[in-house]
Every structure is written in C-alpha cells, then in structure tokens.
Scaffold this motif. Structure first.
Motif, PDB file in Angstrom:
ATOM      1  N   UNK A 112      37.656  30.969  -6.800  1.00 45.01           N
ATOM      2  CA  UNK A 112      36.243  30.541  -6.832  1.00 45.01           C
ATOM      3  C   UNK A 112      35.886  29.740  -8.077  1.00 45.01           C
ATOM      4  N   UNK A 113      36.870  29.080  -8.660  1.00 44.09           N
ATOM      5  CA  UNK A 113      36.615  28.160  -9.778  1.00 44.09           C
ATOM      6  C   UNK A 113      36.545  26.753  -9.171  1.00 44.09           C
ATOM      7  N   UNK A 173      38.909  23.308  -9.450  1.00 43.63           N
ATOM      8  CA  UNK A 173      39.657  23.023  -8.237  1.00 43.63           C
ATOM      9  C   UNK A 173      39.457  21.576  -7.799  1.00 43.63           C
ATOM     10  N   UNK A 174      38.211  21.136  -7.735  1.00 45.28           N
ATOM     11  CA  UNK A 174      37.954  19.755  -7.313  1.00 45.28           C
ATOM     12  C   UNK A 174      38.562  18.758  -8.299  1.00 45.28           C
ATOM     13  N   UNK A 189      36.691  22.037   2.557  1.00 46.26           N
ATOM     14  CA  UNK A 189      36.796  23.493   2.586  1.00 46.26           C
ATOM     15  C   UNK A 189      36.270  24.088   1.286  1.00 46.26           C
ATOM     16  N   UNK A 190      36.567  23.420   0.197  1.00 51.72           N
ATOM     17  CA  UNK A 190      36.095  23.847  -1.118  1.00 51.72           C
ATOM     18  C   UNK A 190      34.573  23.909  -1.158  1.00 51.72           C
ATOM     19  N   UNK A 191      33.926  22.875  -0.654  1.00 54.76           N
ATOM     20  CA  UNK A 191      32.463  22.824  -0.646  1.00 54.76           C
ATOM     21  C   UNK A 191      31.871  23.924   0.244  1.00 54.76           C
ATOM     22  N   UNK A 192      32.535  24.205   1.358  1.00 56.34           N
ATOM     23  CA  UNK A 192      32.073  25.271   2.241  1.00 56.34           C
ATOM     24  C   UNK A 192      32.155  26.630   1.550  1.00 56.34           C
ATOM     25  N   UNK A 238      27.565  30.877  -3.061  1.00 56.21           N
ATOM     26  CA  UNK A 238      26.179  30.740  -3.527  1.00 56.21           C
ATOM     27  C   UNK A 238      25.250  31.636  -2.712  1.00 56.21           C
ATOM     28  N   UNK A 239      25.459  31.673  -1.396  1.00 56.67           N
ATOM     29  CA  UNK A 239      24.632  32.509  -0.527  1.00 56.67           C
ATOM     30  C   UNK A 239      24.832  33.991  -0.846  1.00 56.67           C
TER      31      UNK A 239
END
Length: 205
Positions: free
Chosen positions: A155-156, A160-161, A184-187, A193-194
């Motif tokens: 979750x970093x 990652x990006x 996938x990273x953005x998802x 966040x949710x």
C-alpha cells in the motif's frame, strides 16, 4: 538470460520462505568449500547461480534460494577500487576492474532473482529490500517492476507508481502491462481510502 531474470511479471505462490537468517536451515557456510583465489570464488558464484536457475525452472525455490545465497557469500566480501573498504582489503579480496564489473553483475542478478521469489512468497518487504540491493548496483526495468509490485502490495502507492514509471522508461515493451498495473494501483488506492474513511467515521460517531 535465465527464466527468472527474463520475466518481470511472473508471479507464483508455491515457494518456501527464505531470509538470510534462515539460511542455516537450507544450507551452511561450513558446508561450502573454502576458496582463496578470487577467480575461484567468482567461478563458484557463477556456477551456484546457474544451479539456482535450474532449480528455479523446476519450481524448487527452496534449493534455488540456497544456491543463490551461497553464490552471494562467495563474492560479498570482494571489493573493487571504488569501494570505500578497498584500502582495508587484502590480495584475496581486492578486485581488478574487470573482476569488479563481473562481480557487480553477479550480485545484481542474484538479488534480482531472489526478489522474484520473494514475490512468490508474498514476502513484499523482503522483495523491496532485495530489489533495492540489485538496483543500487544496476538499474533495470525488472528491478523497478518487481519493487513496484511489492510497494503496491504494501500500500505504498506513490513509490509503486514511481517505480512502474521508471521501469517503463527502461523498457517500453512493458507499457501495456504497466498501464494495467497502474490502473490496478489506482483501484487499490481508492479502496484503501474508503477503508480509512469508514474506519475514522466509526471512531467519531
């Protein structure tokens, strides 16, 4: 080039966990022949790396890791002229420029291979560590790619990006796969966040 080095996107699940501190379980330094000549150490490291690659192809990851770890042990103390510890070395540890280039390539490749098996084990923190060691020696698309996957699982998302983008800069052939991974990273980032919002909303209700 070996299968493990040539496939940055490969991910499997069946592998025995390995860390340097658990090496005594799968191999012992005292079981290794004592070699005094630099050339012998380099040759034995190469041989063990290739043996490890063969075990990897057979999906015997525990034996592969044992070979890779032994291969590293043979060359870990060898230093080139640009190494800060060179002046403290002796004839059995000081490398010529040609030998230094060979040893760096060996170390980078072995750490890269181990990082792939770390991904198989879902050992993401270790994967970051091993991929970073490889990248510190030589920047490769595979090193950045594997570290990016590990960062994503940890979750970093920012790191990652960044690593996915660096991987793409070094190998444009990975564009389609990396674009999919970034989506996938953005998802995953939105999902986290949710979860965070839900957690904090419960705390203050």
């Amino acid at each position: 080039m070996s299968q493990i080095e040539n496939n940055p996107a490969a991910v499997q699940k069946d592998s025995a966990e390995f860390t340097p501190t658990s090496f005594k379980v799968i191999g012992k330094r005292e079981d290794m022949p004592v070699l005094k000549e630099i050339g012998q150490k380099i040759d034995e490291s190469k041989r063990l790396k290739e043996e490890g690659n063969q075990f990897f192809k057979q999906k015997d990851y525990k034996k592969a890791l044992s070979c890779y770890n032994k291969a590293i042990l043979y060359v870990i103390g060898l230093v080139g002229e640009n190494d800060e510890h060179y002046q403290y070395g002796n004839a059995s540890s000081k490398l010529s420029n040609q030998q230094d280039a060979i040893v760096k390539e060996l170390k980078s490749s072995i750490y890269l291979n181990i990082s792939q098996i770390d991904l198989f084990n879902k050992n993401y923190t270790k994967c970051v560590e091993r991929a970073t060691k490889s990248l510190d020696i030589k920047q490769t698309a595979k090193g950045y790619y594997r570290r990016a996957i590990a960062y994503m699982e940890l979750n970093d998302f920012q790191r990652s990006q960044q690593d996915f983008e660096k991987s793409l800069q070094l190998d444009s052939a990975l564009e389609k796969d990396i674009q999919q991974k970034i989506q996938l990273l953005k998802q995953k980032e939105k999902q986290e966040d949710k979860k965070s919002q839900a957690f904090y909303s419960k705390m203050f209700n």
